[in-house]
Design an enzyme around this catalytic site. Structure first.
Site, mmCIF file in Angstrom:
data_model
loop_
_atom_site.group_PDB
_atom_site.id
_atom_site.type_symbol
_atom_site.label_atom_id
_atom_site.label_comp_id
_atom_site.label_asym_id
_atom_site.label_seq_id
_atom_site.Cartn_x
_atom_site.Cartn_y
_atom_site.Cartn_z
ATOM 1 N N LYS A 149 -20.745 14.673 -43.290
ATOM 2 C CA LYS A 149 -20.299 15.821 -42.503
ATOM 3 C C LYS A 149 -19.047 15.323 -41.343
ATOM 4 C CE LYS A 149 -24.131 18.320 -43.117
ATOM 5 N NZ LYS A 149 -24.693 17.762 -44.243
HETATM 6 C C1 LIG Z 1 -25.330 18.100 -45.454
HETATM 7 C C2 LIG Z 1 -25.568 16.974 -46.484
HETATM 8 C C3 LIG Z 1 -25.784 17.411 -47.836
HETATM 9 C C4 LIG Z 1 -25.648 18.760 -48.244
HETATM 10 O O1 LIG Z 1 -24.360 19.217 -48.108
HETATM 11 P P1 LIG Z 1 -23.884 20.845 -48.544
HETATM 12 O O2 LIG Z 1 -22.438 20.839 -48.211
HETATM 13 O O3 LIG Z 1 -24.958 21.369 -47.422
HETATM 14 O O4 LIG Z 1 -24.236 21.117 -49.869
HETATM 15 C C5 LIG Z 1 -25.963 16.241 -48.885
HETATM 16 N N1 LIG Z 1 -26.109 15.209 -48.359
HETATM 17 C C6 LIG Z 1 -26.073 14.664 -47.015
HETATM 18 C C7 LIG Z 1 -26.293 13.565 -46.584
HETATM 19 C C8 LIG Z 1 -25.902 15.759 -45.861
HETATM 20 O O5 LIG Z 1 -25.768 15.212 -44.533
#
Ligand SMILES: *Cc1c(COP(=O)(O)O)cnc(C)c1O
Length: 488
Positions: A112
């Site tokens: 993120k």
């Molecule tokens: C948010 C997240 C995901 C999923 O990503 P998307 O963009 O929602 O498909 C996968 N792994 C981790 C560790 C995340 O924080």
């Protein structure tokens, strides 16, 4: 370049307006009217560039009203020494054909950060360009990773405030400590008695309360969200697909122009969608493989063309993928089927929790996407297997993608591939240790460090010793009063 709503092409606005607004007023998501094209020569020119220069080059194509100097300043600040390695998003090879794209070297150790270190720059500049004179307050309900990444991105950013609600008993110890020890003069954090749904419903209610909005406006504030439906979060993610391709070529393991597959652990479909945009722009991508945990609504959709959220919700060891409604899928459906179909699908999803797409739409999806899923036991086996075989340690989310990729490779010959690695194994230390068959003990981070011979990432070490700044909690009915108090 203008942006449309996925549900109505007559709504046409600028990039700054799309980022400032977040969601279109008809409930749709903003998408670019067309995708800029990138040639192999353009890609060749990025091979020896650093991550910041790659980001500037790709993002500029989408942000007409932003000057080159502005974008350069954003990329320097978003991808600087807040990341613990110069490459920002390095590739880690485990063999000649396979690399992990590590997107967790930022301040919160999860992917993120790639978007949320950039979004505050894009958002504050967009608010200036659109003439907004009130102070934005970002309101977040989090199941763990997003809350901390948003806090870290917006802490002490001028002209902004941020408030995060998390479910009192719904986040891991590490995730909670990361949030309640957050620094910054403009931040607030509060637990909600209840689960993630209670927190999210409460936040949605606050957004929908027009009396509250009016009273905030009188005090010079307005509310906005930092979740992954904002174009300003998707755009920075397109960059790392180009960056990974460049690094694969730079390693000598791929010829410029040859196809590279990407396997992505998927929840809200934001990460993998950015890869699809990169492919549409001209990046030589073979297949994009959508990997899910036991919440495999997307696997079924890509296999059969039926999206059905009426199914049991599973709590897994890859919690950031525990999602039944993947909101960014709407952007893909728009690109393939158009806004009229999207309106049909979304109203069926709202009414029956289910929709299906026709043969032609499904064929177009299958042309670019593969899919697969695995359960917790298989995830743990994959973590242990790769660690014992190659000494490479992955977190529980990344392991889902690795397992799915291995299965697909057994079934058919495939291109070299990148597994998109979304979190540091330390962020999910307890389950990773368990997968390795090691004792968890009192201090999971140290135990994992000892077992794996790797270092605890600086943002996570000593978390327990940091001062707790936010120890309050609220009943879900009172969340609005907590926000009112914060913005007094
Ligand atoms: C948010 C997240 C995901 C999923 O990503 P998307 O963009 O929602 O498909 C996968 N792994 C981790 C560790 C995340 O924080």
């Amino acid at each position: 370049m203008k942006y449309y709503s996925t549900r109505d092409e007559s709504i046409k606005i600028s990039a700054a307006q799309a980022i400032a607004k977040g969601l279109a007023s008809d409930g749709g998501l903003f998408v670019p009217e067309s995708l800029p094209k990138v040639t192999l020569e353009d890609i060749a020119a990025l091979i020896n560039a650093d991550y910041r220069a790659r980001a500037k080059s790709i993002m500029s194509l989408f942000l007409e009203e932003f000057s080159a100097e502005e974008i350069e300043k954003f990329t320097a600040e978003a991808y600087g020494d807040n990341f613990d390695c110069e490459a920002v998003a390095p590739l880690s090879f485990v063999d000649e054909q396979t690399a992990f794209l590590e997107l967790w070297h930022g301040p919160t150790c999860a992917f993120k950060d790639m978007a949320l270190q950039m979004l505050p720059h894009l958002l504050t500049a967009s608010l200036k360009k659109t003439g907004e004179d009130k102070t934005v307050c970002i309101l977040v309900a989090t199941s763990g990773d997003t809350g901390k990444a948003a806090l870290e991105g917006f802490a002490d950013v001028e002209g902004t405030k941020i408030f995060v609600f998390y479910p009192k008993d719904g986040v891991s110890d590490i995730q909670r400590l990361q949030m309640v020890t957050q620094s910054g003069e403009n931040v607030g954090v509060c637990a909600v008695v209840g689960n993630f749904d209670d927190a999210q419903t409460g936040v949605k209610r606050i957004f929908g309360n027009s009396d509250f909005a009016a009273s905030l406006a009188e005090r010079g504030f307005f509310l906005s969200s930092a979740n992954s439906i904002n174009w300003g979060r998707l755009l920075p993610q397109i960059v790392y697909y180009f960056s990974a391709y460049c690094d694969f070529v730079k390693s000598g393991k791929l010829a410029l122009g040859a196809k590279l597959d990407f396997c992505v652990p998927t929840g809200n479909f934001g990460n993998i969608l950015a890869g699809w945009y990169a492919k549409q722009m001209g990046l030589p991508v073979g297949r994009l493989i959508c990997a899910s945990n036991e919440n495999n609504v997307l696997t079924e959709f890509i296999e059969k063309g039926v999206y059905d959220k009426n199914r049991p919700f599973h709590t897994t060891i890859s919690p950031s993928m525990d999602i039944l409604v993947s909101s960014n899928l709407e952007r893909l459906l728009y690109a393939i089927a158009g806004s009229e179909k999207v309106r049909e699908y979304m109203s069926a999803l709202g009414e029956k929790g289910c929709y299906h797409v026709d043969e032609a739409v499904l064929a177009a999806i299958k042309a670019d996407f593969g899919c697969g899923c695995c359960d917790d036991a298989e995830t743990k086996k994959a973590i242990r297997g790769l660690f014992e075989e190659k000494g490479y340690l992955m977190d529980t989310h990344t392991a889902v993608a690795y397992k799915v990729l291995c299965e697909q490779r057994e079934a058919a010959e495939a291109n070299p591939a990148v597994i998109v690695s979304t979190a540091s194994p330390y962020k999910f230390a307890v389950d990773v240790l368990d997968a390795l068959g090691a004792e968890v003990g009192e201090d999971a981070l140290s135990a994992l460090s000892e077992k794996s011979g790797t270092k605890i990432p600086a943002p996570l070490s000593g978390l327990g010793e940091r001062a707790v700044r936010f120890d309050s909690f609220t009943e879900k009915e009172k969340m609005i009063e907590v926000v009112g108090e914060f913005l007094k």
